[in-house]
Design a protein around this motif. Sequence first.
Motif, PDB file in Angstrom:
ATOM      1  N   TYR A   1      62.920  68.580  78.693  1.00 16.80           N
ATOM      2  CA  TYR A   1      62.021  69.714  78.806  1.00 16.80           C
ATOM      3  C   TYR A   1      60.608  69.391  78.342  1.00 16.80           C
ATOM      4  CZ  TYR A   1      65.867  72.851  79.902  1.00 16.80           C
ATOM      5  OH  TYR A   1      66.921  73.466  80.512  1.00 16.80           O
ATOM      6  N   PHE A   2      60.394  68.170  77.842  1.00 16.34           N
ATOM      7  CA  PHE A   2      59.034  67.773  77.471  1.00 16.34           C
ATOM      8  C   PHE A   2      58.149  67.789  78.715  1.00 16.34           C
ATOM      9  CE2 PHE A   2      60.437  64.882  73.683  1.00 16.34           C
ATOM     10  CZ  PHE A   2      60.805  66.016  72.973  1.00 16.34           C
ATOM     11  N   THR A   3      56.858  67.926  78.492  1.00 18.21           N
ATOM     12  CA  THR A   3      55.930  67.914  79.615  1.00 18.21           C
ATOM     13  C   THR A   3      55.898  66.524  80.255  1.00 18.21           C
ATOM     14  OG1 THR A   3      54.148  67.470  78.023  1.00 18.21           O
ATOM     15  CG2 THR A   3      54.486  69.747  78.694  1.00 18.21           C
ATOM     16  N   PRO A   4      55.599  66.441  81.562  1.00 17.07           N
ATOM     17  CA  PRO A   4      55.583  65.136  82.240  1.00 17.07           C
ATOM     18  C   PRO A   4      54.623  64.142  81.604  1.00 17.07           C
ATOM     19  CG  PRO A   4      55.566  66.913  83.842  1.00 17.07           C
ATOM     20  CD  PRO A   4      55.364  67.548  82.503  1.00 17.07           C
ATOM     21  N   THR A   5      53.507  64.627  81.072  1.00 15.51           N
ATOM     22  CA  THR A   5      52.578  63.781  80.329  1.00 15.51           C
ATOM     23  C   THR A   5      52.787  64.042  78.838  1.00 15.51           C
ATOM     24  OG1 THR A   5      50.926  63.722  82.079  1.00 15.51           O
ATOM     25  CG2 THR A   5      50.141  63.317  79.841  1.00 15.51           C
ATOM     26  N   ILE A   6      52.884  62.983  78.054  1.00 12.64           N
ATOM     27  CA  ILE A   6      53.139  63.096  76.619  1.00 12.64           C
ATOM     28  C   ILE A   6      51.865  62.763  75.846  1.00 12.64           C
ATOM     29  CG2 ILE A   6      54.471  62.218  74.668  1.00 12.64           C
ATOM     30  CD1 ILE A   6      56.182  63.820  76.480  1.00 12.64           C
ATOM     31  N   HIS A   7      51.563  63.592  74.854  1.00 10.64           N
ATOM     32  CA  HIS A   7      50.396  63.406  73.999  1.00 10.64           C
ATOM     33  C   HIS A   7      50.849  62.784  72.675  1.00 10.64           C
ATOM     34  CE1 HIS A   7      47.392  65.213  71.018  1.00 10.64           C
ATOM     35  NE2 HIS A   7      46.681  64.396  71.767  1.00 10.64           N
ATOM     36  N   LEU A   8      50.242  61.661  72.290  1.00 13.87           N
ATOM     37  CA  LEU A   8      50.675  60.912  71.112  1.00 13.87           C
ATOM     38  C   LEU A   8      49.700  61.085  69.957  1.00 13.87           C
ATOM     39  CD1 LEU A   8      51.779  57.563  72.817  1.00 13.87           C
ATOM     40  CD2 LEU A   8      53.080  59.681  72.530  1.00 13.87           C
TER      41      LEU A   8
ATOM     42  N   GLU B   1      54.917  60.689  83.549  1.00 11.67           N
ATOM     43  CA  GLU B   1      53.788  60.428  84.431  1.00 11.67           C
ATOM     44  C   GLU B   1      52.680  59.672  83.699  1.00 11.67           C
ATOM     45  OE1 GLU B   1      52.488  64.149  85.961  1.00 11.67           O
ATOM     46  OE2 GLU B   1      54.305  64.507  87.149  1.00 11.67           O
ATOM     47  N   ARG B   2      52.508  60.007  82.407  1.00 13.44           N
ATOM     48  CA  ARG B   2      51.374  59.438  81.690  1.00 13.44           C
ATOM     49  C   ARG B   2      51.575  59.620  80.197  1.00 13.44           C
ATOM     50  NH1 ARG B   2      45.219  61.765  82.201  1.00 13.44           N
ATOM     51  NH2 ARG B   2      44.064  59.865  81.683  1.00 13.44           N
ATOM     52  N   LEU B   3      51.037  58.672  79.401  1.00 11.67           N
ATOM     53  CA  LEU B   3      50.970  58.785  77.951  1.00 11.67           C
ATOM     54  C   LEU B   3      49.496  58.833  77.573  1.00 11.67           C
ATOM     55  CD1 LEU B   3      53.579  56.034  76.974  1.00 11.67           C
ATOM     56  CD2 LEU B   3      53.998  58.486  77.220  1.00 11.67           C
ATOM     57  N   VAL B   4      49.144  59.813  76.711  1.00 13.37           N
ATOM     58  CA  VAL B   4      47.727  59.970  76.360  1.00 13.37           C
ATOM     59  C   VAL B   4      47.588  60.189  74.855  1.00 13.37           C
ATOM     60  CG1 VAL B   4      47.160  60.961  78.614  1.00 13.37           C
ATOM     61  CG2 VAL B   4      47.743  62.480  76.707  1.00 13.37           C
ATOM     62  N   MET B   5      46.366  59.984  74.367  1.00 11.49           N
ATOM     63  CA  MET B   5      46.010  60.345  73.001  1.00 11.49           C
ATOM     64  C   MET B   5      44.566  60.830  73.006  1.00 11.49           C
ATOM     65  SD  MET B   5      45.635  56.599  71.137  1.00 11.49           S
ATOM     66  CE  MET B   5      45.713  57.353  69.526  1.00 11.49           C
ATOM     67  N   SER B   6      44.243  61.699  72.078  1.00 10.39           N
ATOM     68  CA  SER B   6      42.895  62.261  72.046  1.00 10.39           C
ATOM     69  C   SER B   6      41.893  61.228  71.539  1.00 10.39           C
ATOM     70  CB  SER B   6      42.861  63.495  71.150  1.00 10.39           C
ATOM     71  OG  SER B   6      43.015  63.121  69.793  1.00 10.39           O
TER      72      SER B   6
ATOM     73  N   PRO C   1      53.554  49.875  76.593  1.00  4.36           N
ATOM     74  CA  PRO C   1      53.251  51.126  77.303  1.00  4.36           C
ATOM     75  C   PRO C   1      51.750  51.356  77.355  1.00  4.36           C
ATOM     76  CG  PRO C   1      54.027  51.587  75.080  1.00  4.36           C
ATOM     77  CD  PRO C   1      54.199  50.111  75.284  1.00  4.36           C
ATOM     78  N   ARG C   2      51.295  51.926  78.442  1.00  2.97           N
ATOM     79  CA  ARG C   2      49.877  52.227  78.599  1.00  2.97           C
ATOM     80  C   ARG C   2      49.584  53.618  78.043  1.00  2.97           C
ATOM     81  NH1 ARG C   2      45.553  51.037  82.626  1.00  2.97           N
ATOM     82  NH2 ARG C   2      44.125  52.814  82.574  1.00  2.97           N
ATOM     83  N   ILE C   3      48.590  53.718  77.169  1.00  2.00           N
ATOM     84  CA  ILE C   3      48.216  54.979  76.547  1.00  2.00           C
ATOM     85  C   ILE C   3      46.740  55.226  76.832  1.00  2.00           C
ATOM     86  CG2 ILE C   3      48.067  56.273  74.388  1.00  2.00           C
ATOM     87  CD1 ILE C   3      50.274  54.273  73.352  1.00  2.00           C
ATOM     88  N   ASP C   4      46.452  56.252  77.615  1.00  2.00           N
ATOM     89  CA  ASP C   4      45.079  56.561  78.009  1.00  2.00           C
ATOM     90  C   ASP C   4      44.431  57.499  76.993  1.00  2.00           C
ATOM     91  OD1 ASP C   4      45.186  55.090  80.417  1.00  2.00           O
ATOM     92  OD2 ASP C   4      46.262  56.739  81.384  1.00  2.00           O
ATOM     93  N   VAL C   5      43.158  57.264  76.730  1.00  3.39           N
ATOM     94  CA  VAL C   5      42.392  58.126  75.838  1.00  3.39           C
ATOM     95  C   VAL C   5      41.808  59.271  76.650  1.00  3.39           C
ATOM     96  CG1 VAL C   5      40.407  58.271  74.283  1.00  3.39           C
ATOM     97  CG2 VAL C   5      41.851  56.220  74.273  1.00  3.39           C
TER      98      VAL C   5
END
Length: 550
Positions: A328-335, A387-392, A458-462
Amino acid sequence: MTSIELLEKAQSLLSECNDIVDMLDGWKSCNPTLNIDGLQKMTSTLLAEQKFLEKVATTPAEDIKAVQITSSNVPYLKSLVAALVKSCNPVAVRKTFSYSLDPFTVIEPSEKFKALPASRLKGGPAITKLTSSDDNSTPLSSRLNNLQSFHVKVDLVADHGKSWLRINAGSAWSLVHEFAGMEDDDSDEEEEEDSEDQDDDQTHKDQPHKPVHVSKDTHPDLALLVRSLVLAADQNRLHYFHRPLVTIHFAGIQEGENTQLEEMIHKSVRLGKVASSIKDGSFHQFPVECVLGPIDTPSDLSLSDSTPPTDATFNPFHIPLDVDDMAYFTPTIHLDITTLMALCSFLCHTVRPNPDLFTSPPLMLQAQQEHKTPLLPLLAKIFHGRERLVMSRAAATRFKSILSVIGGPEEQWRGSVMIHDEEESTGDKDKDMDAIRERWLKGSDWAHQYGVFATGPPRIDVIEDLDTREAPQGDESKGEMSRREQNMTDLHTKIFMTGHNARLTTLTANLVGYRTVIRMHQLPEDISIWFHAPRSLAEAKLPEGYSGLE
């Protein structure tokens, strides 16, 4: 009842309460790793009831009052503990959820329906203001400009939050008393709604009929309770998009015991479960299951394992087959920063790290925890198929600063190849991806022994910060903090709010920071967040000359 009958009933209730305590203790011993919100408070309530009944059962029969017996919470507590023991992946007991009324519901604050004070509304769901009007065609609560918010208690939240259970342990007699005078009050209205429902089924099969106006004056409390539960479920969605499924269990009556009462119950549920979503104003017939009869308890508590099964691929390590509600997590995860630290840490990339390598107690403890519950395979499960891993940007800036100061060479390298920032990077074209993968595999036991992140880092986009909060005014709790504590709290809030405003599930080990900003009412209640165990950067703390990765 006579005095002797009251004494016998008190002794019977005490024996039943003792059995409930034993059942709960046995279940706890079978599920020692579960962290259930509200369990300690519920246990205290149960023990207080036991102590009270011990006193009543030893009181002379002529001094026992009938109200001491009839007001006992044993039937409710028995049903609640039985439901907990039978549940799968419970997360909370007797948890309170806030909600705002839809335009078709009028509730007056009372002991049963408690309104939230204005100070508690800062982190609530976004509500479209209802306008007052004298037009009788508008919903009743809109014309009354009913802007109050309430809270409703859910007895058991299970299935990682996907299931809500509300228990009514009252007898058939008490329920009949609740419905007294309400049998025929809304029969015409229900017939009208049934007609509308039939028309809708023929012409607009996907559109539920218009909700019935419910209020204390026209409907029993059960209809209001059902409406409260579905509104709360709609406004407290699991990871922003998934409404919990509501079940109301009437444990004090048997199916077929009173057919007229059953019809009134089902009628109230049918009326209450159709409501208007506060988020967009659309009508919904929310799924509400109604169950009658006692909640059975398993005869063998050793079979009451409420924790998820482990993944045999990683035996003998205890890796859950399903990581909480990750589906149930969102397709894009915020780290969060702490998750990046774990992904880089020597501890996470070493199978069974030796605690004796360190002198720092936190690092020794985390190394010991890795022996039984390694973190990297869990994170790999969560990341798989996303779909994607991101961080602020705020998190990335702070993390790079931490990494440059206390990170070891390999930990710094892992961070540099995982984080991708369009403002700083020249792109992947200039990177030798085969060389990166080869070094990643060589430096990670889990990658080359168990295939965890075997394809490379893993690729983590800012992404840009999305904190749109207004600066809090006159926050007393903040005035007690040092400047450093204020800065850290602001940073935590900015990171968590970026994930929330982007409607992304945030992964973090920063439970302390989360609780701090929640206590200061800086985060909304419906934020999607998942906590994992912390893992610190440890490579620089290894003994000089250590070559375990070679």
